[in-house]
Design a protein around this motif. Structure first.
Motif, short mmCIF file in Angstrom:
data_model
loop_
_atom_site.label_atom_id
_atom_site.label_comp_id
_atom_site.label_asym_id
_atom_site.label_seq_id
_atom_site.Cartn_x
_atom_site.Cartn_y
_atom_site.Cartn_z
N GLU A 476 22.98 56.64 -96.99
CA GLU A 476 23.38 55.40 -97.84
C GLU A 476 23.08 54.48 -97.79
N GLN A 477 22.86 53.73 -96.58
CA GLN A 477 21.64 52.52 -97.35
C GLN A 477 20.40 52.53 -97.04
N ILE A 478 20.18 53.14 -96.95
CA ILE A 478 18.21 53.73 -97.86
C ILE A 478 18.75 54.32 -99.55
N LYS A 479 19.66 54.70 -99.86
CA LYS A 479 19.58 55.17 -101.16
C LYS A 479 20.05 53.46 -101.63
N MET A 480 20.55 52.86 -100.98
CA MET A 480 21.06 51.03 -101.71
C MET A 480 19.99 50.94 -101.66
N CYS A 640 23.41 61.94 -112.50
CA CYS A 640 22.70 60.81 -111.58
C CYS A 640 23.11 60.70 -110.75
N GLU A 641 22.44 61.12 -109.02
CA GLU A 641 22.88 61.45 -108.20
C GLU A 641 23.70 60.28 -107.38
N PRO A 642 24.66 60.25 -106.44
CA PRO A 642 24.89 59.11 -106.08
C PRO A 642 24.07 58.17 -105.13
N ILE A 643 24.21 56.78 -105.85
CA ILE A 643 23.61 55.79 -104.90
C ILE A 643 22.47 55.96 -105.18
#
Ligand code: CA
Length: 651
Positions: A476-480, A640-643
């Protein structure tokens, strides 16, 4: 206290011949000129070397018009070293110092060097054109520190060139099969390298280059000389000049421009600076009690509003642009310069090349005695609309406030920053759909907004996410991080990223003995003099986080592919950018459309999918949540996918 107004009126000098110049058809004479109207005597000291007891001779200089002192030698002094001795009060004060106009210097910058600059051009120097950037929003700027770039063995650069100007000139370097250094710059697709200060600075001992030393370089010593520790031979004044020209030429050959970070706002040595020794009390701003004002937070501030300091800054910038062919300047603590000077710099650079980039920090490091309405603060931005400013509004809206390390931003789920973020997406200019966050509507044109979320100051974006979003998984951090990159690279304005940001740069900190690690202290947030362990690029991360790198690369390519991402006027932004109704103010969807193309950008900070309706027509995913093109045709309601960020393009 000096009566500066009177001095400027009676003595300011506009000749362009200050310094040491080799003249004559056969280059057989050398003229030295320096300005010091209240001196009672000035002497030229010539030396054989940059340091040591090897004086050749001392010659008295003759006072001429407007406080300029002059001496002419009937030989070429190419390769000789020199200082001036300024005498005040009929010899009661004698100051020996390097010439503030010195264009070359010996090791550690204590003596100037006379150099025939034509002899420093690398082979092919005149044949390589400078890349042209007619619209500042076309630039994608990559902020690099010379040493960080190639100091680590993982750079693949030859041992003797690591951490030097030469480290930018080597191609076909690899780490784990991935391209590094110069090849990396080309692969990523950035248009400009912005170098942290390469002008001579004070705190690295150039005579001990084998020793590990580090500084960002915001401790300026000689403004017209290069830093010696970045050259392969700091003892030879021409070596650093030739090697920096090679750096510029190599990048230009590859279509990449070079921006210099310039630090005219203060001197490192204050009373002991060459400026103060040449004319005490003139070049710095003073308080009414005669003490040095400290608007830089570094002990003093220079006085750009005094005519000969202003002239010095302008002459210096023209020198770098003309002699070294650099493509732009970033002004450290630009708000310490008065607005009139900043606009004059722009005018003077325009005469040479109107496409040179110019931007700076719209803040100071302390309080200045000059009234704030005269200074180039960000809140006075309209008064110098052709000079860019770092957009701290979008920076903090994306990732959370810089000075509270736990603070979160849009990408980490903070819903309070979205109004400011929308302003940033629309170039920080007036936009018919936006009424909130007037403080984030400060740009005269989008070209003035330098959009970023990571620079050399403060924690890297990745470390900030590790600290503030620690309750999320690494995935998730990478997505951010990728969502943050999408905002920086798809917003109107000029995008700016830090070296290594594209593969999750981290600045690990060495704990002091006995210090217990915690969330924050394992990361360095102010690495100005930290060792390579903290600062240098560890190139193996590129392979480790290849998907992140590919995402940045795809975003840059997308930005370059359409002018709609790089609109240069507020009228164009108003005409072509429209925020769409996504059903939730915090789920940002906007459309970029002209008569040829239509893009829809969706930015989803939520940890679940969000659906919205595309406008009329058939679309494909120009950039999906993985940063790839997906040619499946879609219309109507899409997700639109999460984060993540997704970009649709109408077919
Ligand atoms: Ca130095």
């Amino acid at each position: 206290m000096l009566n500066v107004q009177q001095i400027d009126r009676d003595y300011s000098y506009d000749g362009n011949d200050l310094g040491a110049v080799i003249v004559g058809e056969d280059k057989d004479r050398t003229v030295f000129k320096t300005w010091s109207p209240l001196a009672t005597g000035v002497y030229l000291n010539l030396y054989l070397d940059g340091t040591g007891d090897n004086r050749i001779e001392t010659l008295p200089m003759e006072r001429t018009d407007r406080g300029v002192w002059y001496v002419e030698l009937f030989r070429s002094c190419d390769g000789e070293f020199y200082t001036y001795t300024y005498e005040f009060d009929h010899g009661r004060v004698r100051n020996e110092t390097i010439d503030i106009y010195a264009k070359a210097c010996g090791v550690n910058g204590d003596r100037g060097a006379v150099v025939d600059l034509d002899t420093t051009d690398p082979c092919g120097w005149d044949d390589v054109p400078r890349p042209v950037c007619k619209n500042a929003c076309d630039a994608v700027v990559y902020e690099c520190h010379v040493r960080d770039f190639s100091a680590d063995p993982s750079s693949g650069v030859a041992t003797g060139y690591r951490g030097k100007f030469k480290g930018f000139c080597q191609s076909r370097t690899r780490c784990g099969g991935e391209e590094t250094c110069l090849d990396h710059l080309k692969e990523l697709g950035i248009t400009h390298v912005h170098l942290l200060p390469v002008e001579d600075y004070a705190t690295v001992d150039e005579s001990r280059s084998h020793k590990q030393q580090y500084n960002w370089g915001y401790d300026p010593k000689n403004y017209n000389c290069l830093e010696g520790s970045y050259s392969t031979d700091p003892e030879d004044p021409k070596c650093r000049i030739r090697e920096f020209k090679e750096l510029v030429m190599t990048l230009h050959k590859n279509g990449i421009g070079v921006i210099m970070d310039v630090v005219y706002n203060h001197t490192y040595f204050t009373e002991e600076s060459s400026f103060e020794k040449a004319f005490p009390g003139y070049y710095h701003r003073m308080r009414s009690d005669g003490s040095f004002s400290n608007g830089s937070g570094c002990g003093n501030e220079t006085a750009s509003d005094h005519l000969m300091m202003r002239k010095f800054i302008i002459d210096s910038l023209k020198f770098w642009a003309e002699e070294y062919k650099v493509d732009g300047f970033r002004f450290d603590l630009m708000a310490l310069h008065d607005i009139e000077t900043v606009n004059l710099i722009r005018d003077e650079l325009d005469k040479f090349d109107p496409y040179l980039l110019m931007y700076g920090e719209g803040w100071t490091g302390g309080e200045s005695p000059l009234s704030s309405d005269r200074l180039a603060y960000k809140w006075n931005s309209y008064a110098f609309g052709r000079v860019g400013l770092f957009n701290d509004n979008i920076r903090d809206a994306i990732k959370g406030g810089t000075f509270n390390q736990y603070d979160m931003g849009f990408v980490s789920g903070n819903k309070n920053t979205v109004s400011i973020l929308r302003r940033g997406i629309a170039g920080s200019v007036k936009h018919p759909q936006l009424n909130d966050a007037p403080e984030a509507c400060w740009a005269y044109e989008p070209t003035q907004a330098i959009n970023y979320c990571e620079a050399h100051d403060n924690n890297t974006l990745w470390d900030k996410l590790k600290i503030s979003a620690k309750n999320y998984s690494e995935q998730e951090q990478i997505k951010m991080d990728r969502l943050a990159a999408a905002i920086v690279l798809l917003s109107q304005g000029m995008p700016f990223i830090q070296l290594g940001q594209d593969f999750l740069r981290s600045k690990p900190r060495i704990l002091a003995e006995g210090e217990e690690p915690n969330d924050i202290n394992i990361y360095c947030h102010d690495s100005y003099n930290a060792p390579d362990f903290t600062n240098s690029i560890k190139w193996h991360r590129k392979k480790e986080y290849k998907e992140v790198f590919e995402h940045y690369k795809a975003l840059i390519r997308l930005r370059k592919s359409s002018r709609l991402f790089r609109l240069s006027t507020k009228e164009e932004v108003a005409a072509h950018l429209q925020f769409m109704d996504s059903g939730d103010w915090n789920f940002i969807v906007y459309k970029l459309e002209d008569d040829k193309e239509c893009y829809v950008v969706a930015l989803n900070p939520f940890t679940e999918c969000r659906w919205f309706n595309l406008p009329w027509g058939k679309f494909y995913r120009r950039l999906d949540e993985n940063g790839r093109i997906n040619e499946d045709i879609c219309e109507g309601s899409v997700c639109c996918e999460p984060i993540s960020a997704v970009v649709f393009k109408r077919i």
